[in-house]
Design an enzyme around this catalytic site. Structure first.
Site, PDB file in Angstrom:
ATOM      1  N   SER A  63       0.824  -1.211   0.000  1.00 21.25           N
ATOM      2  CA  SER A  63       0.000   0.000   0.000  1.00 21.25           C
ATOM      3  C   SER A  63       0.858   1.261   0.000  1.00 21.25           C
ATOM      4  O   SER A  63       2.011   1.257   0.437  1.00 21.25           O
ATOM      5  CB  SER A  63      -0.905   0.014   1.232  1.00 21.25           C
TER       6      SER A  63
HETATM    7  N1  SAH Z   1      -0.842  -5.069   3.904  1.00 23.81           N
HETATM    8  C1  SAH Z   1      -0.045  -5.359   2.733  1.00 23.81           C
HETATM    9  C2  SAH Z   1      -0.714  -4.949   1.430  1.00 23.81           C
HETATM   10  C3  SAH Z   1      -1.862  -5.806   1.155  1.00 23.81           C
HETATM   11  S1  SAH Z   1      -2.324  -6.023  -0.530  1.00 23.81           S
HETATM   12  C4  SAH Z   1       1.331  -4.760   2.818  1.00 23.81           C
HETATM   13  O1  SAH Z   1       1.628  -4.077   3.801  1.00 23.81           O
HETATM   14  O2  SAH Z   1       2.123  -5.015   1.906  1.00 23.81           O
HETATM   15  C5  SAH Z   1      -3.712  -7.039  -0.187  1.00 23.81           C
HETATM   16  C6  SAH Z   1      -3.370  -8.461   0.153  1.00 23.81           C
HETATM   17  O3  SAH Z   1      -4.571  -9.084   0.557  1.00 23.81           O
HETATM   18  C7  SAH Z   1      -2.856  -9.286  -1.036  1.00 23.81           C
HETATM   19  O4  SAH Z   1      -1.637  -9.875  -0.714  1.00 23.81           O
HETATM   20  C8  SAH Z   1      -3.955 -10.329  -1.238  1.00 23.81           C
HETATM   21  O5  SAH Z   1      -3.460 -11.591  -1.671  1.00 23.81           O
HETATM   22  C9  SAH Z   1      -4.529 -10.423   0.143  1.00 23.81           C
HETATM   23  N2  SAH Z   1      -5.889 -10.970   0.236  1.00 23.81           N
HETATM   24  C10 SAH Z   1      -6.956 -10.777  -0.574  1.00 23.81           C
HETATM   25  N3  SAH Z   1      -8.024 -11.451  -0.112  1.00 23.81           N
HETATM   26  C11 SAH Z   1      -7.635 -12.088   1.030  1.00 23.81           C
HETATM   27  C12 SAH Z   1      -8.290 -12.933   1.982  1.00 23.81           C
HETATM   28  N4  SAH Z   1      -9.571 -13.300   1.872  1.00 23.81           N
HETATM   29  N5  SAH Z   1      -7.573 -13.378   3.027  1.00 23.81           N
HETATM   30  C13 SAH Z   1      -6.261 -13.054   3.188  1.00 23.81           C
HETATM   31  N6  SAH Z   1      -5.598 -12.253   2.325  1.00 23.81           N
HETATM   32  C14 SAH Z   1      -6.274 -11.776   1.266  1.00 23.81           C
END
Ligand code: SAH
Length: 217
Positions: A63
């Protein structure tokens, strides 16, 4: 020990975070302590402190720094709390939370991203406070509940019901909610009179996929 990119990180804190109203000194200090350039591929190192999300593989992103700061400030934790993060991605947000002295359980649906984040968080010394697991985070993790705060870092079409059930009294849940390409950042607080919802602004996240998220394509 110098983490590297000191000047770039300081500039990010001053120009992107303080200038836009992030005031919580503990949050700013936590962000100053996390080497964000380690959370992106070497080829993107030079852009790690830019005012933007960046690709981390598997069509996911780390992010934007401001969004990480805003969400971290919004949950109002200062140490000792137990926090659930849904969407580990690179592990950067979890590292920022760990710097604040909270215990973090972070759930990621993609095993390769989870493994990479776990290894990096280990190398940086955060695994005493952070647990990374592969799971559908829309279901939360009832075994660790209740959580003082829950952060969802992927865009949800609705508030996943299991997460509300796993929120501690006075706890708060922050998540991007709305359409595929534009969402509102929403904060839900569990108070004595029930749940109070607040809007913290617009945002754009990758999709939350899973049982209480968008359908897995
Ligand atoms: N917090 C992260 C950025 C997240 S991007 C950072 O600091 O880098 C969003 C993430 O959510 C992705 O890796 C995606 O694979 C994950 N995601 C999407 N749906 C999800 C779910 N149901 N459970 C767990 N992770 C999920």
């Amino acid at each position: 020990m110098a983490l590297g990119f000191e000047r770039e990180r300081e500039r990010m804190v001053v120009e992107q975070l303080e200038a836009r109203g992030i005031h919580d000194s503990a949050v700013l200090a936590a962000i100053r302590n996390v080497p964000r350039h380690r959370f992106v591929a070497p080829a993107l190192c030079g852009r790690a402190y830019d005012d933007t999300p960046l690709p981390i593989g598997e069509r996911q992103t780390i992010s934007q720094p401001y969004m990480v700061a805003l969400m971290t400030e919004a949950i109002g934790v200062h140490g000792g709390e137990h926090v659930l993060e849904v969407g580990t991605g690179s592990g950067y947000q979890a590292a920022v939370l760990a710097e604040l002295g909270v215990r973090v359980l972070t759930l990621e649906r993609l095993p390769d991203l989870a493994a990479h984040a776990r290894a990096l968080l280990g190398a940086l010394g955060y695994l005493d406070r952070v647990t990374v697991e592969v799971a559908d985070g829309t279901l939360g993790r009832s075994a660790g509940a209740p959580y003082d705060a829950i952060l969802v870092t992927a865009a949800a079409p609705q508030i996943p019901r299991p997460l509300i059930a796993q929120l501690a009294p006075h706890g708060c849940l922050v998540l991007p909610m709305g359409e595929e390409d534009l969402q509102s950042l929403v904060r839900l607080r569990r108070g004595r009179e029930g749940l109070v919802e607040e809007y913290l602004g617009e945002c754009r996240f990758v999709k939350l996929l899973g049982s209480y998220g968008w359908e897995d394509p």
